[in-house]
Motif scaffolding. Sequence first.
Motif, PDB file in Angstrom:
ATOM      1  N   PRO A   1      56.454  11.101  74.753  1.00  0.00           N
ATOM      2  CA  PRO A   1      55.744   9.954  74.265  1.00  0.00           C
ATOM      3  C   PRO A   1      56.154   9.693  73.065  1.00  0.00           C
ATOM      4  O   PRO A   1      56.820  10.332  71.435  1.00  0.00           O
ATOM      5  CB  PRO A   1      54.718   9.551  73.600  1.00  0.00           C
ATOM      6  N   ARG A   2      57.239   8.265  72.592  1.00  0.00           N
ATOM      7  CA  ARG A   2      57.723   8.096  70.916  1.00  0.00           C
ATOM      8  C   ARG A   2      56.707   7.643  69.984  1.00  0.00           C
ATOM      9  O   ARG A   2      55.577   6.607  70.594  1.00  0.00           O
ATOM     10  CB  ARG A   2      58.659   7.196  70.914  1.00  0.00           C
ATOM     11  N   ARG A   3      56.792   7.765  68.991  1.00  0.00           N
ATOM     12  CA  ARG A   3      56.191   6.608  68.264  1.00  0.00           C
ATOM     13  C   ARG A   3      55.785   5.262  67.966  1.00  0.00           C
ATOM     14  O   ARG A   3      56.543   4.853  68.388  1.00  0.00           O
ATOM     15  CB  ARG A   3      56.970   7.366  66.907  1.00  0.00           C
ATOM     16  N   GLY A   4      54.566   5.111  67.129  1.00  0.00           N
ATOM     17  CA  GLY A   4      54.113   3.844  68.104  1.00  0.00           C
ATOM     18  C   GLY A   4      53.840   3.286  68.895  1.00  0.00           C
ATOM     19  O   GLY A   4      52.660   2.005  68.849  1.00  0.00           O
ATOM     20  N   VAL A   5      53.575   3.993  69.993  1.00  0.00           N
ATOM     21  CA  VAL A   5      53.447   3.895  71.267  1.00  0.00           C
ATOM     22  C   VAL A   5      51.616   4.392  71.080  1.00  0.00           C
ATOM     23  O   VAL A   5      51.302   4.768  71.423  1.00  0.00           O
ATOM     24  CB  VAL A   5      53.962   4.763  72.801  1.00  0.00           C
ATOM     25  N   SER A   6      50.945   3.126  72.144  1.00  0.00           N
ATOM     26  CA  SER A   6      49.675   3.079  72.567  1.00  0.00           C
ATOM     27  C   SER A   6      49.081   4.054  73.074  1.00  0.00           C
ATOM     28  O   SER A   6      50.315   4.348  74.253  1.00  0.00           O
ATOM     29  CB  SER A   6      49.228   1.568  73.384  1.00  0.00           C
ATOM     30  N   MET A   7      48.012   4.457  72.664  1.00  0.00           N
ATOM     31  CA  MET A   7      46.885   5.710  73.638  1.00  0.00           C
ATOM     32  C   MET A   7      47.102   4.948  75.248  1.00  0.00           C
ATOM     33  O   MET A   7      47.026   6.376  76.563  1.00  0.00           O
ATOM     34  CB  MET A   7      45.517   5.433  72.831  1.00  0.00           C
ATOM     35  N   LYS A   8      46.823   3.983  75.318  1.00  0.00           N
ATOM     36  CA  LYS A   8      46.670   2.889  77.136  1.00  0.00           C
ATOM     37  C   LYS A   8      48.272   3.734  77.641  1.00  0.00           C
ATOM     38  O   LYS A   8      48.147   3.685  78.747  1.00  0.00           O
ATOM     39  CB  LYS A   8      46.700   1.493  76.946  1.00  0.00           C
ATOM     40  N   SER A   9      49.054   2.705  76.895  1.00  0.00           N
ATOM     41  CA  SER A   9      50.658   3.548  77.626  1.00  0.00           C
ATOM     42  C   SER A   9      51.276   5.021  77.415  1.00  0.00           C
ATOM     43  O   SER A   9      51.671   5.576  78.827  1.00  0.00           O
ATOM     44  CB  SER A   9      51.672   3.172  76.624  1.00  0.00           C
ATOM     45  N   VAL A  10      50.328   5.906  76.526  1.00  0.00           N
ATOM     46  CA  VAL A  10      50.300   7.343  77.207  1.00  0.00           C
ATOM     47  C   VAL A  10      49.635   8.087  78.030  1.00  0.00           C
ATOM     48  O   VAL A  10      49.993   8.073  79.637  1.00  0.00           O
ATOM     49  CB  VAL A  10      49.871   8.012  75.719  1.00  0.00           C
ATOM     50  N   LYS A  11      48.306   7.007  78.287  1.00  0.00           N
ATOM     51  CA  LYS A  11      47.590   7.818  79.159  1.00  0.00           C
ATOM     52  C   LYS A  11      48.188   7.187  80.437  1.00  0.00           C
ATOM     53  O   LYS A  11      48.171   7.806  81.876  1.00  0.00           O
ATOM     54  CB  LYS A  11      46.461   7.661  78.927  1.00  0.00           C
ATOM     55  N   ALA A  12      48.808   6.098  80.594  1.00  0.00           N
ATOM     56  CA  ALA A  12      49.319   5.609  81.939  1.00  0.00           C
ATOM     57  C   ALA A  12      50.285   5.939  82.545  1.00  0.00           C
ATOM     58  O   ALA A  12      50.759   6.838  83.559  1.00  0.00           O
ATOM     59  CB  ALA A  12      49.508   3.810  82.248  1.00  0.00           C
ATOM     60  N   LYS A  13      50.933   6.651  81.711  1.00  0.00           N
ATOM     61  CA  LYS A  13      52.299   7.782  81.574  1.00  0.00           C
ATOM     62  C   LYS A  13      52.483   9.148  81.670  1.00  0.00           C
ATOM     63  O   LYS A  13      53.084   9.624  83.134  1.00  0.00           O
ATOM     64  CB  LYS A  13      53.602   7.250  80.223  1.00  0.00           C
ATOM     65  N   TYR A  14      51.484   9.398  81.580  1.00  0.00           N
ATOM     66  CA  TYR A  14      51.216  11.477  81.618  1.00  0.00           C
ATOM     67  C   TYR A  14      50.383  12.006  81.481  1.00  0.00           C
ATOM     68  O   TYR A  14      49.673  12.436  82.156  1.00  0.00           O
ATOM     69  CB  TYR A  14      51.967  11.761  79.997  1.00  0.00           C
ATOM     70  N   GLY A  15      49.457  10.329  81.898  1.00  0.00           N
ATOM     71  CA  GLY A  15      47.660  10.809  82.514  1.00  0.00           C
ATOM     72  C   GLY A  15      46.762  11.448  81.736  1.00  0.00           C
ATOM     73  O   GLY A  15      46.949  11.245  80.296  1.00  0.00           O
ATOM     74  N   SER A  16      45.811  12.281  81.982  1.00  0.00           N
ATOM     75  CA  SER A  16      44.893  12.165  81.129  1.00  0.00           C
ATOM     76  C   SER A  16      45.029  14.041  79.945  1.00  0.00           C
ATOM     77  O   SER A  16      45.400  14.311  81.508  1.00  0.00           O
ATOM     78  CB  SER A  16      43.002  12.780  81.709  1.00  0.00           C
ATOM     79  N   ALA A  17      44.275  13.513  79.301  1.00  0.00           N
ATOM     80  CA  ALA A  17      45.100  15.041  78.341  1.00  0.00           C
ATOM     81  C   ALA A  17      44.357  15.712  78.800  1.00  0.00           C
ATOM     82  O   ALA A  17      43.343  16.090  79.201  1.00  0.00           O
ATOM     83  CB  ALA A  17      44.725  14.864  76.601  1.00  0.00           C
ATOM     84  N   LYS A  18      44.710  17.587  78.857  1.00  0.00           N
ATOM     85  CA  LYS A  18      44.132  18.158  79.003  1.00  0.00           C
ATOM     86  C   LYS A  18      42.309  19.074  77.892  1.00  0.00           C
ATOM     87  O   LYS A  18      41.604  18.837  78.177  1.00  0.00           O
ATOM     88  CB  LYS A  18      44.809  19.681  79.182  1.00  0.00           C
TER      89      LYS A  18
ATOM     90  N   ILE B   1      42.490  10.614  63.712  1.00  0.00           N
ATOM     91  CA  ILE B   1      43.339  10.772  63.632  1.00  0.00           C
ATOM     92  C   ILE B   1      43.008  11.404  65.152  1.00  0.00           C
ATOM     93  O   ILE B   1      41.823  12.409  65.234  1.00  0.00           O
ATOM     94  CB  ILE B   1      44.197  11.979  62.469  1.00  0.00           C
ATOM     95  N   THR B   2      43.809  11.744  65.911  1.00  0.00           N
ATOM     96  CA  THR B   2      43.298  11.507  67.362  1.00  0.00           C
ATOM     97  C   THR B   2      44.051  13.046  68.047  1.00  0.00           C
ATOM     98  O   THR B   2      45.298  12.706  67.638  1.00  0.00           O
ATOM     99  CB  THR B   2      43.213  10.751  68.553  1.00  0.00           C
ATOM    100  N   ARG B   3      44.548  13.940  68.409  1.00  0.00           N
ATOM    101  CA  ARG B   3      44.856  14.743  69.146  1.00  0.00           C
ATOM    102  C   ARG B   3      44.624  14.580  70.601  1.00  0.00           C
ATOM    103  O   ARG B   3      43.625  15.398  70.930  1.00  0.00           O
ATOM    104  CB  ARG B   3      45.138  16.393  68.290  1.00  0.00           C
ATOM    105  N   TRP B   4      46.106  14.566  71.326  1.00  0.00           N
ATOM    106  CA  TRP B   4      45.692  14.619  72.934  1.00  0.00           C
ATOM    107  C   TRP B   4      46.434  15.550  73.201  1.00  0.00           C
ATOM    108  O   TRP B   4      48.096  15.903  73.334  1.00  0.00           O
ATOM    109  CB  TRP B   4      46.191  13.383  73.398  1.00  0.00           C
TER     110      TRP B   4
ATOM    111  N   TYR C   1      50.111  12.751  68.677  1.00  0.00           N
ATOM    112  CA  TYR C   1      48.834  12.731  67.268  1.00  0.00           C
ATOM    113  C   TYR C   1      48.987  11.135  67.097  1.00  0.00           C
ATOM    114  O   TYR C   1      50.200  10.993  67.316  1.00  0.00           O
ATOM    115  CB  TYR C   1      49.570  13.426  66.131  1.00  0.00           C
ATOM    116  N   PHE C   2      47.924  10.668  67.661  1.00  0.00           N
ATOM    117  CA  PHE C   2      47.592   9.052  66.873  1.00  0.00           C
ATOM    118  C   PHE C   2      47.018   9.219  65.403  1.00  0.00           C
ATOM    119  O   PHE C   2      45.888   9.951  65.593  1.00  0.00           O
ATOM    120  CB  PHE C   2      46.491   8.569  68.330  1.00  0.00           C
ATOM    121  N   GLU C   3      46.811   8.188  65.443  1.00  0.00           N
ATOM    122  CA  GLU C   3      46.350   6.856  63.798  1.00  0.00           C
ATOM    123  C   GLU C   3      46.054   6.436  64.653  1.00  0.00           C
ATOM    124  O   GLU C   3      46.955   5.350  65.148  1.00  0.00           O
ATOM    125  CB  GLU C   3      47.301   6.755  62.549  1.00  0.00           C
ATOM    126  N   ASN C   4      44.538   5.705  64.749  1.00  0.00           N
ATOM    127  CA  ASN C   4      44.077   4.944  65.002  1.00  0.00           C
ATOM    128  C   ASN C   4      44.243   4.781  66.521  1.00  0.00           C
ATOM    129  O   ASN C   4      44.003   5.610  67.395  1.00  0.00           O
ATOM    130  CB  ASN C   4      43.968   3.345  64.596  1.00  0.00           C
TER     131      ASN C   4
END
Length: 101
Positions: A44-61, A77-80, A88-91
């Motif tokens: 995932p690239r910088r600025g992409v939303s959590m929702k988009s990351v989950k849609a493309k890569y699925g649920s994190a381990k 700060i959240t790490r998937w 790493y996500f900020e918000n």
Amino acid sequence: MKLNPLLLTASLTILSLLSASNIAQAEILKIDGQAKVITKADTPRRGVSMKSVKAKYGSAKKITTSKGKVSRKHPRITRWNYGNFSVYFENKHVVHTVVHR
């Protein structure tokens, strides 16, 4: 023809930055005896939303969230962790991706 040294230096600096940004980066991972190449384009690239990351890569381990007081100056700060890489996500937006070796 007389050249301005400052202008020439600035032009060369800009050209070197532009050419350096086109360099491809890749990590080679060995999984179950097979080599797999993960490039920056595969994460995932910088600025992409959590929702988009989950849609493309699925649920994190594994999901890890920062502790402590959250404020505008100190956001959550959240790490998937996906195994091959961590996001790493900020918000709710990507700030960094790390490819694991």
